[in-house]
Design a protein around this motif. Structure first.
Motif, PDB file in Angstrom:
ATOM      1  N   LEU A  50       0.959  12.302 -20.451  1.00 23.79           N
ATOM      2  CA  LEU A  50      -0.142  12.143 -19.502  1.00 23.79           C
ATOM      3  C   LEU A  50       0.366  12.077 -18.065  1.00 23.79           C
ATOM      4  CD1 LEU A  50      -2.429   9.557 -21.338  1.00 23.79           C
ATOM      5  CD2 LEU A  50      -2.475  12.054 -21.463  1.00 23.79           C
ATOM      6  N   PRO A 272      -1.278   7.098 -16.389  1.00 26.98           N
ATOM      7  CA  PRO A 272      -1.147   6.343 -17.633  1.00 26.98           C
ATOM      8  C   PRO A 272      -0.304   5.089 -17.446  1.00 26.98           C
ATOM      9  CG  PRO A 272       0.430   8.122 -17.609  1.00 26.98           C
ATOM     10  CD  PRO A 272      -0.412   8.287 -16.357  1.00 26.98           C
ATOM     11  N   VAL A 353      -6.818  14.513 -18.860  1.00 28.10           N
ATOM     12  CA  VAL A 353      -6.324  13.583 -19.878  1.00 28.10           C
ATOM     13  C   VAL A 353      -6.667  14.092 -21.271  1.00 28.10           C
ATOM     14  CG1 VAL A 353      -6.576  11.251 -20.822  1.00 28.10           C
ATOM     15  CG2 VAL A 353      -6.423  11.591 -18.343  1.00 28.10           C
ATOM     16  N   ARG A 357      -4.135  15.238 -24.408  1.00 25.98           N
ATOM     17  CA  ARG A 357      -4.172  14.553 -25.702  1.00 25.98           C
ATOM     18  C   ARG A 357      -4.699  15.435 -26.816  1.00 25.98           C
ATOM     19  NH1 ARG A 357      -5.747   8.233 -25.415  1.00 25.98           N
ATOM     20  NH2 ARG A 357      -6.057   8.778 -27.608  1.00 25.98           N
TER      21      ARG A 357
END
Length: 369
Positions: A50, A272, A353, A357
């Motif tokens: 991240l 993050p 983000v 992910r």
């Protein structure tokens, strides 16, 4: 070190750091980013990915390796630089080695550098193929002097100190391979053994000062896991004194113009936990309000930081919300409303983000503190 002291504001310092760490997204590959000069912490697992995405770098750069480095914490580093890194984070002398080890193995800590060397040698002997971390811990514990281990009542065995285990892992030629919730340790290809002595620590000091300066010796030492006293012998030349709100700190002299000219870059970033921007040890400069610090840096389970126009303006968390979906919840400090522009940019940042992910859908919520 040059003396006299350029006076700068904390806002200039934060603007300088954001630029030095390329939060403006220069469109470079992950391994080419400046933050890799220090490494990018990966706690919890996935946060390094991240951090790279926050700088616009695509994930999956095969020039990077995950290893235990600064303070024994997992960091992403350039694979080609790992031998030099192992020497740079090696304790500077016996006294430094002793200070890096916890009181739980007080007698073993007195072994100093020998404690690190015997543990690194044990890693090299044990990890010749991918192995579960628990299996490696047991095997390494059996190979080191008893005073480097402690009694673990729950499992009825003696374990090597976790701090020593992780601080010696890279010197022993070990990398981390994480899949889901399981962590496997594997050998680094072509590793030639632990360093003979510390070397290149001054280069790490300079990297910290370039990316997280101006800073004091104590702040640099805190990041490296050593002491300000131990750094005296490797403190670099060619530094300029800078005063931040009257406090003395140092920066490479060739970065002074960049510091003086730094201006906050407008925009929103979702950083993050463990992001390089949050690694500076002068937390009062990063987040002046103590109540806000408690929200950002918790004993367990830190959230991420919401960066708005160069200032940490709140925290955020993300959770899986169904197949392929991610829910991002942002909490501005003191329940402050986000400007319309920032709210629109927040939606775009949440999508960054989600993509990092592997989610295909993202929902964003903003809630009061």
């Amino acid at each position: 070190m040059a003396r006299g002291g350029t006076e700068v504001s904390r806002e200039q310092v934060l603007a300088y750091r954001a630029a030095a760490q390329e939060l403006h997204r220069p469109g470079r590959a992950a391994a080419d980013l400046a933050v890799l000069d220090l490494g990018v912490q990966d706690t919890p697992y996935g946060s390094a990915r991240l951090a790279l995405a926050a700088r616009g770098a695509p994930t999956g750069d095969d020039r990077l390796e995950l290893v235990w480095s600064m303070r024994g914490a997992p960091h992403l580093h350039r694979r080609a630089e790992l031998p030099e890194l192992a020497a740079a984070i090696w304790p500077l002398d016996d006294a430094d080695a002793t200070r890096r080890l916890p009181g739980r193995i007080r007698e073993g800590a007195r072994l100093g550098l020998a404690a690190f060397r015997v543990t690194a040698d044990a890693f090299a002997a044990v990890v010749t193929a991918p192995m579960a971390r628990g299996d490696v811990s047991r095997a390494v514990s059996d190979r080191v002097p008893a005073e480097l281990t402690y009694d673990c009542e729950p499992c009825g065995a003696r374990h090597i100190s976790g701090a020593l285990f992780q601080q010696a892992g890279l010197a022993g030629g070990v990398r981390l391979a994480v899949s889901g919730r399981s962590a496997t340790l594997a050998p680094l290809s072509g590793w030639t053994g632990p360093p003979e002595r510390a070397a290149g620590t001054d280069a790490l000091v300079l990297a910290y000062l370039r990316l997280l300066g101006p800073a004091t010796p104590a702040e640099v030492a805190g990041f490296l896991g050593t002491s300000a006293g131990a750094l005296r012998g490797v403190w670099p030349e060619g530094l300029a004194e800078v005063r931040v709100a009257g406090r003395r700190a140092w920066l490479p002299a060739d970065r002074l113009d960049a510091l003086r000219e730094a201006r906050p870059a407008p925009g929103v970033r979702l950083l993050p936990p463990g992001d390089p921007f949050l690694q500076a040890r002068d937390r009062d400069a990063l987040v002046p309000e103590k109540a806000h610090q408690k929200q950002l840096w918790r004993i367990i389970g830190n959230p991420g930081a919401l960066l708005v126009d160069g200032e940490v303006a709140g925290v955020w968390r993300a959770k899986v919300a169904g197949r392929g979906a991610l829910e991002v919840t942002v909490t501005p400090f003191d329940g402050r409303a986000l400007p319309g522009r920032a709210r629109r940019e927040l939606e775009a940042e949440a999508a960054v983000v989600a993509a990092a992910r592997g989610a295909t859908e993202v929902r964003v919520g903003v809630e009061p503190a």
